[in-house]
Scaffold this active site. Sequence first.
Site, PDB file in Angstrom:
ATOM      1  N   GLY A 260       0.779  -1.245   0.000  1.00  0.00           N
ATOM      2  CA  GLY A 260       0.000   0.000   0.000  1.00  0.00           C
ATOM      3  C   GLY A 260       0.802   1.283   0.000  1.00  0.00           C
TER       4      GLY A 260
ATOM      5  N   GLU B 197       6.825   6.356  -9.001  1.00  0.00           N
ATOM      6  CA  GLU B 197       5.411   5.956  -8.936  1.00  0.00           C
ATOM      7  C   GLU B 197       4.638   6.883  -8.009  1.00  0.00           C
ATOM      8  OE1 GLU B 197       4.336   1.834  -8.280  1.00  0.00           O
ATOM      9  OE2 GLU B 197       6.265   1.152  -9.006  1.00  0.00           O
TER      10      GLU B 197
ATOM     11  N   HIS C 244       1.589   1.047 -13.199  1.00  0.00           N
ATOM     12  CA  HIS C 244       2.360  -0.140 -13.578  1.00  0.00           C
ATOM     13  C   HIS C 244       3.848   0.223 -13.590  1.00  0.00           C
ATOM     14  CE1 HIS C 244       3.148  -4.007 -15.347  1.00  0.00           C
ATOM     15  NE2 HIS C 244       3.965  -3.413 -16.202  1.00  0.00           N
TER      16      HIS C 244
ATOM     17  N   ASP D 190      -3.159  -4.139 -18.229  1.00  0.00           N
ATOM     18  CA  ASP D 190      -2.094  -3.140 -18.422  1.00  0.00           C
ATOM     19  C   ASP D 190      -2.115  -2.553 -19.833  1.00  0.00           C
ATOM     20  OD1 ASP D 190      -1.239  -3.649 -15.820  1.00  0.00           O
ATOM     21  OD2 ASP D 190       0.164  -5.197 -16.455  1.00  0.00           O
TER      22      ASP D 190
ATOM     23  N   MET E 256      -3.826  -7.039  -7.021  1.00  0.00           N
ATOM     24  CA  MET E 256      -3.344  -8.200  -7.783  1.00  0.00           C
ATOM     25  C   MET E 256      -4.496  -9.070  -8.273  1.00  0.00           C
ATOM     26  SD  MET E 256      -0.251  -7.421  -7.672  1.00  0.00           S
ATOM     27  CE  MET E 256       0.634  -8.833  -8.270  1.00  0.00           C
ATOM     28  N   ARG E 257      -5.498  -8.422  -8.849  1.00  0.00           N
ATOM     29  CA  ARG E 257      -6.637  -9.163  -9.378  1.00  0.00           C
ATOM     30  C   ARG E 257      -6.943  -8.669 -10.782  1.00  0.00           C
ATOM     31  NH1 ARG E 257      -9.028 -13.378  -7.549  1.00  0.00           N
ATOM     32  NH2 ARG E 257     -11.020 -12.655  -8.383  1.00  0.00           N
TER      33      ARG E 257
ATOM     34  N   LEU F  86      -9.615  -7.695 -13.480  1.00  0.00           N
ATOM     35  CA  LEU F  86     -10.967  -7.169 -13.293  1.00  0.00           C
ATOM     36  C   LEU F  86     -11.922  -7.811 -14.294  1.00  0.00           C
ATOM     37  CD1 LEU F  86     -10.081  -3.387 -12.964  1.00  0.00           C
ATOM     38  CD2 LEU F  86     -10.510  -5.016 -11.105  1.00  0.00           C
TER      39      LEU F  86
HETATM   40  C1  GRF Z   1       3.805  -1.059  -7.418  1.00  0.00           C
HETATM   41  O1  GRF Z   1       5.069  -1.286  -7.970  1.00  0.00           O
HETATM   42  C2  GRF Z   1       2.785  -0.868  -8.502  1.00  0.00           C
HETATM   43  O2  GRF Z   1       3.276  -0.205  -9.627  1.00  0.00           O
HETATM   44  C3  GRF Z   1       2.409  -2.276  -8.854  1.00  0.00           C
HETATM   45  O3  GRF Z   1       2.418  -2.968  -7.629  1.00  0.00           O
HETATM   46  C4  GRF Z   1       3.283  -2.304  -6.707  1.00  0.00           C
HETATM   47  C5  GRF Z   1       2.449  -1.963  -5.514  1.00  0.00           C
HETATM   48  O4  GRF Z   1       3.204  -1.374  -4.487  1.00  0.00           O
HETATM   49  N1  GRF Z   1       1.159  -2.320  -9.561  1.00  0.00           N
HETATM   50  P1  GRF Z   1       2.459  -0.719  -3.247  1.00  0.00           P
HETATM   51  O5  GRF Z   1       1.522  -1.781  -2.686  1.00  0.00           O
HETATM   52  O6  GRF Z   1       1.714   0.480  -3.734  1.00  0.00           O
HETATM   53  O7  GRF Z   1       3.535  -0.372  -2.276  1.00  0.00           O
END
Ligand code: GRF
Length: 209
Positions: free
Chosen positions: A15, A177, A112, A148, A93-94, A96
């Site tokens: 998170g 990110e 991503h 993606d 991690m799902r 949709l």
């Molecule tokens: C990040 O690298 C994001 O780009 C990818 O999963 C990771 C999640 O990290 N989709 P976090 O849970 O936000 O720390």
Amino acid sequence: MEPKGKIGVLISGRGSNMEALAVACKQGQIPARIAIVVSNVPAAAGLQRAVRLHLETAVVDHHESRTREEHDRKVAAVLDAHGCELICLAGYMRLLSAWFVQHYPNRIINIHPALLPSFPGLDAQKQAIEHGAKVSGVTVHFVDEQLDHGPIILQASVPVSDDDTEDTLAGRILAEEHRLYAEAVRLFFLERLKIEGRRVRILDAPGPA
Ligand code: GRF
């Protein structure tokens, strides 16, 4: 005055992107607030993080649904009960269901850790290293029904050095990110993102009245 815009954040893990969005909302960079953080994983570390940030949380465990759509309908019921206008995937991690994507047209954003369309799917940083890429980065994009794949909102690049490991590269990308996700969500709520086919045009900020 409390900002009107409401964000629902979907997580499965630590998170840190959710936290970056929460901080950007709190600091007034994003004119919205996180109304609910939903995790499909009951033990996700991000849930504790959200509690520390005084955010409301919910768990919708995907093991308790028989189909992808059944799970997604439960998640949407939570998001809708909280009036979410934008759904941010942050390490969710799902895959949709089509139903979920169509329920929130152009209102789901994902982050991503690579420069799409390179290295979609899992372990994007590892893919970049194994491919010998000299540059990788981060992509924030609208979500469509393919993984993606949807229209790209913002990208930022980072160099890949010869001695990078998956972890060192992931760390360099993660810093970008956090910055980029907040900026994309800010532009969304300022209504400065205009989708034209596969392209997202960033509209200029309105000038002084
Ligand atoms: C990040 O690298 C994001 O780009 C990818 O999963 C990771 C999640 O990290 N989709 P976090 O849970 O936000 O720390």
